[in-house]
Design an enzyme around this catalytic site. Structure first.
Site, PDB file in Angstrom:
ATOM      1  N   LYS A  54      55.602  29.886  37.628  1.00 18.03           N
ATOM      2  CA  LYS A  54      54.818  30.839  38.302  1.00 18.03           C
ATOM      3  C   LYS A  54      53.547  30.873  38.262  1.00 18.03           C
ATOM      4  CE  LYS A  54      55.670  33.539  34.089  1.00 18.03           C
ATOM      5  NZ  LYS A  54      56.411  34.682  33.401  1.00 18.03           N
ATOM      6  N   ARG A 153      61.038  46.401  30.401  1.00 17.63           N
ATOM      7  CA  ARG A 153      60.342  46.306  31.654  1.00 17.63           C
ATOM      8  C   ARG A 153      61.162  46.023  32.685  1.00 17.63           C
ATOM      9  NH1 ARG A 153      56.538  40.780  31.942  1.00 17.63           N
ATOM     10  NH2 ARG A 153      58.526  39.974  31.948  1.00 17.63           N
ATOM     11  N   TYR A 285      20.879  36.247  32.995  1.00 20.82           N
ATOM     12  CA  TYR A 285      20.836  37.964  33.305  1.00 20.82           C
ATOM     13  C   TYR A 285      20.813  38.407  31.907  1.00 20.82           C
ATOM     14  CZ  TYR A 285      22.205  37.129  38.077  1.00 20.82           C
ATOM     15  OH  TYR A 285      22.413  36.918  39.219  1.00 20.82           O
ATOM     16  N   MET A 333      27.932  34.002  38.080  1.00 26.53           N
ATOM     17  CA  MET A 333      29.135  34.052  39.098  1.00 26.53           C
ATOM     18  C   MET A 333      29.290  32.384  39.105  1.00 26.53           C
ATOM     19  SD  MET A 333      29.465  35.616  42.706  1.00 26.53           S
ATOM     20  CE  MET A 333      29.447  37.202  42.265  1.00 26.53           C
TER      21      MET A 333
END
Ligand SMILES: *Cc1c(COP(=O)(O)O)cnc(C)c1O
Length: 392
Positions: A54, A153, A285, A333
């Site tokens: 997955k 769940r 930053y 980023m």
């Protein structure tokens, strides 16, 4: 787009472009194959291994992982969603695929039947939908039932299992081929609460299985994830569903190192700029890092948009040619900054290893997860589409 615009660039082939421009993920299918064999060697001869692929094979590329795991002896595959299963079918993978998530729409279950995928059924609602679809095609729908033994769940309550099975018995187009449950604390310590809950889940699973008539004994019973597989052979039953271990990581810290798993991935990036700055210079930053001495900094072309969690800022090191260098200042980023003052030989374009092995040294998802309050599973599936997967 204007077709004439594309014609302009046609003589330049895209095939010749190296994906290792700035940052990338290297994937080692041979490690996945070997890890599959290592895990298989822990199982009884007739116990199957389901490779859980997955989330794009925990970020490694589901197709690459599926192929390698099947080569290594996995019997079948587990995915979370219908789309993940369809993507594997589109790649031509024809083995049984179990969908571990809950499919709730008629259309999704229809696709499931027609692409030979096995749904997980937790309630009578979906069982009835399956029957309706299978009847319309005059086909048999193979399903697994999930029962909740303590994870709270997915899965039906133990108390409603009997009525669900009785219902399925009346549905002519449904073939119950498996029953399973999922462990909640198998990766915890081998004593105290994790041990108590895991034993309780095992006991509940064993006891609900004893309700099945002998004719049903050929149905596939499964309970263990990676942690359960390593923890206790009595959790294996007919099949184990293994994710993390196939990717090369042990599911808990105190796991005896008597079998060796190999990490199947490395995250690498290039140095894009080198700067010499004086003492007392604020970096990146927020100026969260201030140099304490004249410092040589290198900018590395990878950031949080690639999946390097910003919470790791200033808490990790990277590897260059087998040596560690600290990451400094805020991760941004698209880039991050490292302190390379110790080494004058580092050049622009050099390869930096953020995760994985480099000349005998290595950085693991455990170290990252401890630094930012995460878990290795989340670290592995956090790498974004912007990082090309380069299969080695
Ligand atoms: C993800 C998943 C697994 C695999 O878990 P690992 O800890 O990665 O081995 C097994 N079973 C189910 C139901 C899952 O969702």
């Amino acid at each position: 787009m204007n077709a004439a615009c594309l014609v302009k660039y046609k003589s330049f082939s895209l095939d010749s472009i190296d994906p290792r421009q700035r940052a990338w993920v290297e994937v080692f299918p041979s490690a996945i194959r070997d890890n599959t064999q290592v895990v298989k060697s822990l199982l009884a001869e007739n116990c199957l291994l389901m490779a859980v692929v997955k989330a794009d094979g925990y970020g490694h590329g589901a197709g690459t992982v599926a192929e390698a795991a099947l080569e290594g002896g996995a019997a079948n595959l587990g995915v979370a969603t219908l789309q993940e299963a369809l993507d594997l079918r589109k790649l031509g993978i024809s083995c049984p695929i179990l969908i571990l998530g809950n499919l709730v729409n008629l259309k999704d279950l229809d696709a499931c039947l027609n692409w030979d995928l096995i749904p997980t059924i937790s309630s009578s609602r979906e069982a009835l939908l399956c029957q309706k679809i299978a009847e319309s095609y005059e086909k048999k729908f193979n399903i697994h039932i999930k029962v909740d033994t303590g994870m709270t769940r997915l899965g039906c309550d133990i108390s409603s299992l009997k009525s669900l099975i009785n219902l399925i018995d009346t549905l002519e187009n449904i073939e119950l081929v498996g029953i399973y449950s999922h462990l909640a604390l198998a990766d915890g310590e081998r004593h105290g609460q994790p041990e108590i809950i895991t034993s309780l889940q095992k006991k509940r699973f064993n006891s609900l299985l004893s309700n099945f008539k002998p004719a049903r004994q050929n149905l596939c019973r499964h309970l263990a994830n990676s942690a359960g597989t390593f923890r206790d052979k009595a959790l294996h039953f007919d099949m184990v569903r293994v994710g993390l271990a196939l990717y090369g990581y042990k599911p808990f810290e105190d796991f005896a190192d008597n079998c060796s798993l190999k990490p199947a991935l490395a995250v690498r990036a290039r140095i894009t700029l080198i700067r010499d700055v004086p003492s007392h210079t604020g970096v990146s930053y927020g100026h969260d890092f201030i140099t304490k001495r004249p410092t040589r900094l290198a900018v590395v072309g990878i950031g949080y948009a690639d999946g390097i969690n910003r919470a790791l800022s200033g808490k990790i090191s990277v590897l260059i040619n087998g040596y560690f260098y600290p990451q400094v200042g805020s991760i941004t980023m698209d880039q991050l900054v490292i302190d390379i003052t110790e080494n004058n030989d580092i050049r622009i374009g050099d390869v930096v290893t953020l995760l994985g092995e480099d000349k005998g040294s290595s950085i693991t998802p455990y170290e990252w997860s401890q630094a930012c309050g995460s878990i290795p599973w989340e670290i592995l599936c956090s790498f974004k589409y912007r990082l090309p997967r380069v299969v080695i």
